[in-house]
Design an enzyme around this catalytic site. Structure first.
Site, PDB file in Angstrom:
ATOM      1  N   GLY A 120       6.669  -6.265  -0.421  1.00 50.75           N
ATOM      2  CA  GLY A 120       5.956  -6.200   0.857  1.00 50.75           C
ATOM      3  C   GLY A 120       6.891  -6.569   1.993  1.00 50.75           C
ATOM      4  N   SER A 121       6.314  -7.034   3.081  1.00 54.37           N
ATOM      5  CA  SER A 121       7.126  -7.318   4.265  1.00 54.37           C
ATOM      6  C   SER A 121       7.935  -8.615   4.100  1.00 54.37           C
ATOM      7  CB  SER A 121       6.212  -7.445   5.484  1.00 54.37           C
ATOM      8  OG  SER A 121       5.306  -8.504   5.276  1.00 54.37           O
TER       9      SER A 121
ATOM     10  N   LYS B  79      -2.240  -8.373  -7.886  1.00 56.54           N
ATOM     11  CA  LYS B  79      -3.086  -8.134  -6.704  1.00 56.54           C
ATOM     12  C   LYS B  79      -2.508  -6.979  -5.891  1.00 56.54           C
ATOM     13  CE  LYS B  79      -3.059  -9.266  -2.601  1.00 56.54           C
ATOM     14  NZ  LYS B  79      -3.504  -7.970  -2.013  1.00 56.54           N
ATOM     15  N   PRO B  80      -3.155  -5.819  -5.930  1.00 55.34           N
ATOM     16  CA  PRO B  80      -2.670  -4.709  -5.109  1.00 55.34           C
ATOM     17  C   PRO B  80      -3.075  -4.887  -3.641  1.00 55.34           C
ATOM     18  CG  PRO B  80      -4.668  -4.061  -6.270  1.00 55.34           C
ATOM     19  CD  PRO B  80      -4.360  -5.480  -6.708  1.00 55.34           C
ATOM     20  N   ALA B  81      -2.529  -4.055  -2.771  1.00 54.57           N
ATOM     21  CA  ALA B  81      -2.880  -4.130  -1.343  1.00 54.57           C
ATOM     22  C   ALA B  81      -4.348  -3.767  -1.148  1.00 54.57           C
ATOM     23  CB  ALA B  81      -2.000  -3.159  -0.558  1.00 54.57           C
TER      24      ALA B  81
ATOM     25  N   SER C 142      15.731   6.123  -5.409  1.00 51.52           N
ATOM     26  CA  SER C 142      14.774   5.602  -6.398  1.00 51.52           C
ATOM     27  C   SER C 142      14.964   6.258  -7.758  1.00 51.52           C
ATOM     28  CB  SER C 142      13.349   5.846  -5.908  1.00 51.52           C
ATOM     29  OG  SER C 142      13.192   5.272  -4.643  1.00 51.52           O
TER      30      SER C 142
ATOM     31  N   TRP D 224       0.812  -1.221   0.000  1.00 50.22           N
ATOM     32  CA  TRP D 224       0.000   0.000   0.000  1.00 50.22           C
ATOM     33  C   TRP D 224       0.845   1.270   0.000  1.00 50.22           C
ATOM     34  CZ3 TRP D 224       1.698   2.633   4.117  1.00 50.22           C
ATOM     35  CH2 TRP D 224       2.232   1.892   5.178  1.00 50.22           C
ATOM     36  N   ASN D 225       2.150   1.173   0.319  1.00 49.49           N
ATOM     37  CA  ASN D 225       2.870   2.434   0.578  1.00 49.49           C
ATOM     38  C   ASN D 225       3.200   3.225  -0.687  1.00 49.49           C
ATOM     39  OD1 ASN D 225       4.834   0.581  -0.136  1.00 49.49           O
ATOM     40  ND2 ASN D 225       6.330   1.321   1.343  1.00 49.49           N
TER      41      ASN D 225
ATOM     42  N   GLU E 178      11.880  -2.332  11.514  1.00 52.09           N
ATOM     43  CA  GLU E 178      11.439  -1.288  10.595  1.00 52.09           C
ATOM     44  C   GLU E 178      10.385  -0.422  11.297  1.00 52.09           C
ATOM     45  OE1 GLU E 178       9.677  -3.007   7.085  1.00 52.09           O
ATOM     46  OE2 GLU E 178      10.606  -1.519   5.794  1.00 52.09           O
TER      47      GLU E 178
ATOM     48  N   CYS F 298      10.218   1.513   2.274  1.00 47.51           N
ATOM     49  CA  CYS F 298      11.208   0.471   2.563  1.00 47.51           C
ATOM     50  C   CYS F 298      12.603   1.089   2.591  1.00 47.51           C
ATOM     51  CB  CYS F 298      11.139  -0.621   1.514  1.00 47.51           C
ATOM     52  SG  CYS F 298      11.220   0.041  -0.157  1.00 47.51           S
TER      53      CYS F 298
ATOM     54  N   ARG G 140       6.622  -0.809 -11.679  1.00 54.80           N
ATOM     55  CA  ARG G 140       7.979  -1.363 -11.632  1.00 54.80           C
ATOM     56  C   ARG G 140       7.979  -2.850 -12.007  1.00 54.80           C
ATOM     57  NH1 ARG G 140      11.312   0.084  -6.172  1.00 54.80           N
ATOM     58  NH2 ARG G 140      10.544  -1.903  -5.451  1.00 54.80           N
TER      59      ARG G 140
ATOM     60  N   GLU H 183      10.931  -7.981  -3.190  1.00 50.33           N
ATOM     61  CA  GLU H 183      11.361  -6.653  -2.717  1.00 50.33           C
ATOM     62  C   GLU H 183      10.787  -6.508  -1.318  1.00 50.33           C
ATOM     63  OE1 GLU H 183      13.351  -4.616  -4.197  1.00 50.33           O
ATOM     64  OE2 GLU H 183      13.415  -5.368  -6.241  1.00 50.33           O
TER      65      GLU H 183
HETATM   66  P1  NAP Z   1       2.567  -6.852   3.575  1.00 51.94           P
HETATM   67  O1  NAP Z   1       1.703  -6.931   4.747  1.00 51.94           O
HETATM   68  O2  NAP Z   1       3.637  -7.847   3.405  1.00 51.94           O
HETATM   69  O3  NAP Z   1       1.589  -6.827   2.308  1.00 51.94           O
HETATM   70  C1  NAP Z   1       2.075  -6.687   1.003  1.00 51.94           C
HETATM   71  C2  NAP Z   1       1.096  -7.315   0.036  1.00 51.94           C
HETATM   72  O4  NAP Z   1       1.024  -8.708   0.289  1.00 51.94           O
HETATM   73  C3  NAP Z   1      -0.318  -6.786   0.128  1.00 51.94           C
HETATM   74  O5  NAP Z   1      -0.888  -6.782  -1.150  1.00 51.94           O
HETATM   75  C4  NAP Z   1      -0.994  -7.823   1.012  1.00 51.94           C
HETATM   76  O6  NAP Z   1      -2.383  -7.907   0.831  1.00 51.94           O
HETATM   77  C5  NAP Z   1      -0.330  -9.084   0.489  1.00 51.94           C
HETATM   78  N1  NAP Z   1      -0.371 -10.211   1.407  1.00 51.94           N
HETATM   79  C6  NAP Z   1      -0.342 -10.206   2.762  1.00 51.94           C
HETATM   80  N2  NAP Z   1      -0.353 -11.471   3.217  1.00 51.94           N
HETATM   81  C7  NAP Z   1      -0.388 -12.285   2.126  1.00 51.94           C
HETATM   82  C8  NAP Z   1      -0.418 -13.695   1.938  1.00 51.94           C
HETATM   83  N3  NAP Z   1      -0.407 -14.540   2.967  1.00 51.94           N
HETATM   84  N4  NAP Z   1      -0.461 -14.187   0.675  1.00 51.94           N
HETATM   85  C9  NAP Z   1      -0.475 -13.357  -0.381  1.00 51.94           C
HETATM   86  N5  NAP Z   1      -0.452 -12.008  -0.266  1.00 51.94           N
HETATM   87  C10 NAP Z   1      -0.403 -11.488   0.970  1.00 51.94           C
HETATM   88  O7  NAP Z   1       3.328  -5.449   3.492  1.00 51.94           O
HETATM   89  P2  NAP Z   1       2.715  -3.998   3.589  1.00 51.94           P
HETATM   90  O8  NAP Z   1       2.411  -3.704   5.002  1.00 51.94           O
HETATM   91  O9  NAP Z   1       1.643  -3.818   2.581  1.00 51.94           O
HETATM   92  O10 NAP Z   1       3.944  -3.125   3.073  1.00 51.94           O
HETATM   93  C11 NAP Z   1       4.963  -2.718   3.902  1.00 51.94           C
HETATM   94  C12 NAP Z   1       6.196  -3.570   3.730  1.00 51.94           C
HETATM   95  O11 NAP Z   1       6.594  -3.570   2.361  1.00 51.94           O
HETATM   96  C13 NAP Z   1       7.367  -3.011   4.477  1.00 51.94           C
HETATM   97  O12 NAP Z   1       8.072  -4.049   5.114  1.00 51.94           O
HETATM   98  C14 NAP Z   1       8.231  -2.392   3.380  1.00 51.94           C
HETATM   99  O13 NAP Z   1       9.600  -2.295   3.704  1.00 51.94           O
HETATM  100  C15 NAP Z   1       7.983  -3.316   2.245  1.00 51.94           C
HETATM  101  N6  NAP Z   1       8.289  -2.663   0.967  1.00 51.94           N
HETATM  102  C16 NAP Z   1       9.409  -3.053   0.302  1.00 51.94           C
HETATM  103  C17 NAP Z   1       9.751  -2.436  -0.885  1.00 51.94           C
HETATM  104  C18 NAP Z   1      10.979  -2.841  -1.627  1.00 51.94           C
HETATM  105  O14 NAP Z   1      11.091  -2.486  -2.796  1.00 51.94           O
HETATM  106  N7  NAP Z   1      11.921  -3.559  -1.027  1.00 51.94           N
HETATM  107  C19 NAP Z   1       8.949  -1.425  -1.394  1.00 51.94           C
HETATM  108  C20 NAP Z   1       7.807  -1.052  -0.683  1.00 51.94           C
HETATM  109  C21 NAP Z   1       7.485  -1.689   0.503  1.00 51.94           C
HETATM  110  P3  NAP Z   1      -3.388  -7.224   1.883  1.00 51.94           P
HETATM  111  O15 NAP Z   1      -3.295  -5.775   1.629  1.00 51.94           O
HETATM  112  O16 NAP Z   1      -4.701  -7.797   1.533  1.00 51.94           O
HETATM  113  O17 NAP Z   1      -2.919  -7.599   3.244  1.00 51.94           O
END
Ligand code: NAP
Length: 488
Positions: free
Chosen positions: A238-239, A184-186, A451, A160-161, A391, A294, A169, A260
């Site tokens: 994501g995380s 699939k977006p957040a 970036s 979502w961020n 984080e 991130c 990307r 990522e």
């Molecule tokens: P997240 O909780 O890991 O969620 C990311 C995505 O994964 C969302 O679309 C989420 O859907 C989905 N998801 C969650 N659980 C899942 C599962 N069991 N199976 C399939 N999909 C699943 O992360 P976030 O809170 O949205 O984002 C923050 C994190 O992203 C931070 O740790 C940040 O550092 C990282 N990030 C990394 C980068 C990079 O390039 N390295 C860039 C941006 C962000 P829902 O929304 O439905 O939960």
């Protein structure tokens, strides 16, 4: 048009259904609510896909794959180029839409639209630059030919961020390479991605190449697709926690993966740095995206003789930033994404204070509607504080000090994460030594942002696998085939 009407108009302009095989469809199971984090109020309802509907999206991607890979690269590039133009033309309305669902100030949302569009411009060019090789075998007899081909149907999951840039990307290189997509977006920020799908449709992307699924139960919906033998690629942002789960699932079909993941960026300031430039860089590295990046500087390691002055100057700048709804003028700090994010920041700041950290500015959540937290600088943060390891994902800057270059590198690397580090020094040889010692995929040298669509973005260690953007980005969507040519 009044501001409220303008907001309603941009939200109304987005199709809120599932996008499968070139058709917009309602989900049988109903809808999922999207909230404005600045007010906590619902702003829209989007389709809530079931696992069966997600599977239909994969069916559509699989069906479209064979014809899509045969579309000439120049045409695939032209679709991306047209989408780049449309994103640029509509940047204002898309920025407002993003702010409404994600919270960041409109100016920052607009900067993200620009950044997101750049991936389409970059990969529109890269589409025509997928090369093979020809060489003579070591024994001088045979010939070696290599060619690159699209890997095939690709599953993408974004956070979502950065609701749009994290999508372009991935989508940009996949389209350039000739792959079809299930995206699939957040669930917190689906509107920007749905708007992007409409733009790609209007830009001439054939039916089935991009399919978008929105869902309130990501795990249940996406796991069958990841385990499906027809999928070839999983690209996740994501995380680290969720990334680990998805890596296990992707192992079943040996999917090619791009991950990522989370960060814990160190920001190093040496005594010889231009301190004012370091403070400006720190402000950007910390406060871009309300600290919810991130790449956000998570901890500031500053040479002991200048640490106090740095903390004071940074606190002056951070304390002056206006906090509020991202649609309001002059607001520089929007809300965090939800109450969980506020709770986590409060817990980490509380832990640091209990262990002896001093609050230089800020230090608490803002009362009232929405999820606001004051820009905060903490000084004298002890090594045992949790926020040096975890984080933060919020507007909190912990400052600690170091005595030597060696200690600085050691402190920077004292984490399992390895996405990015920032280094501020005016000594070139020191800069090279420190950069070489850092265990991160990216380094900002005397600048607080890395970036760039032309650069390979990605991390080491727990921060991920693979690269997005740059010359490397398209490789993630290509397979290499080698042909042994008999010349006897
Ligand atoms: P997240 O909780 O890991 O969620 C990311 C995505 O994964 C969302 O679309 C989420 O859907 C989905 N998801 C969650 N659980 C899942 C599962 N069991 N199976 C399939 N999909 C699943 O992360 P976030 O809170 O949205 O984002 C923050 C994190 O992203 C931070 O740790 C940040 O550092 C990282 N990030 C990394 C980068 C990079 O390039 N390295 C860039 C941006 C962000 P829902 O929304 O439905 O939960």
């Amino acid at each position: 048009m009044s501001i409220a009407t303008q907001e309603q108009t941009v939200v109304d302009g987005v199709k809120k259904q599932l996008y499968i095989g070139g058709e917009w469809r309602d989900a049988a199971g109903g809808t999922l609510e999207v909230e404005d984090p600045a007010t906590g109020e619902a702003i829209a309802e989007v389709a809530d896909a079931s696992p069966a509907e997600a599977m239909q999206a994969l069916d559509a991607a699989v069906e479209a794959q064979s014809s899509w890979r045969d579309v000439p690269a120049i045409e695939r590039g032209e679709i991306l180029r047209r989408a780049f133009e449309k994103l640029t033309e509509r940047a204002d309305e898309l920025a407002l839409l993003m702010t409404l669902e994600m919270g960041k100030p409109v100016a920052e949302s607009k900067a993200e639209i620009g950044y997101a569009a750049e991936f389409f411009r970059w990969f529109s060019g890269e589409a025509t630059r997928v090369h093979g090789q020809y060489n003579t075998g070591g024994n001088g007899v045979g010939r070696v030919l290599t060619l690159k081909q699209p890997i095939g149907p690709s599953i993408m999951i974004t956070p979502w961020n950065f609701p749009m840039a994290m999508g372009t990307r991935k989508i940009g290189p996949a389209i350039a390479a000739g792959c079809t997509i299930v995206m699939k977006p957040a669930s917190q920020t689906p509107l920007s991605m749905l708007a992007l799908a409409q733009i790609l449709e209007e830009s001439g992307l054939p039916a089935g190449v991009l399919n978008v699924i929105t869902s309130s139960s990501s795990g249940r919906t996406m796991e069958p697709l990841i385990r499906d033998p027809r999928a070839r690629k999983l690209s996740f942002t994501g995380s680290t926690e969720v990334g680990r789960v998805l890596l296990e699932q992707a192992a079943e079909q040996i999917l090619k993966v791009s991950m990522e993941l989370g960060g814990n960026a160190p920001f190093l300031v040496f005594e010889d740095a231009d301190l004012d430039a370091a403070v400006e860089g720190a402000l950007l590295a910390k406060m871009r995206n309300i600290g919810e990046a991130c790449t956000a500087a998570n901890r500031f390691h500053v040479a002991e003789p200048v640490a106090e002055e740095f903390a004071k100057k940074l606190a002056d700048k951070m304390g002056a930033l206006k906090v509020g709804r991202g649609t309001e003028e002059d607001v520089k700090v929007g809300p965090l994404i939800n109450q969980d994010a506020i709770d986590k920041v409060e817990e980490l700041v509380g832990d640091a204070r209990e262990k002896g950290a001093k609050v230089v500015v800020g230090g608490q959540a803002v009362d009232g509607a929405g999820y606001f937290y004051e820009p905060t600088v903490l000084g004298d943060v002890p090594p045992s504080a949790r926020l040096l390891e975890e984080e933060i994902f919020g507007p909190v800057a912990p400052v600690t000090s170091f005595e030597s270059e060696e200690d600085a590198i050691k402190a920077a690397n004292n984490t399992q994460f390895g996405l990015v580090a920032y280094v501020f020094t005016s000594n070139f040889k020191r800069a090279i030594r420190v950069i070489e010692g850092l265990e991160t995929g990216m380094v900002g040298l005397n600048q607080g942002m890395v970036s760039n669509a032309a650069a390979p973005f990605g991390g080491w260690k727990w921060s991920g696998i693979g690269r997005e953007g740059g010359f490397e980005g398209i490789e993630e969507y290509l397979e290499t085939k080698y042909v042994a040519v008999n010349m006897d």
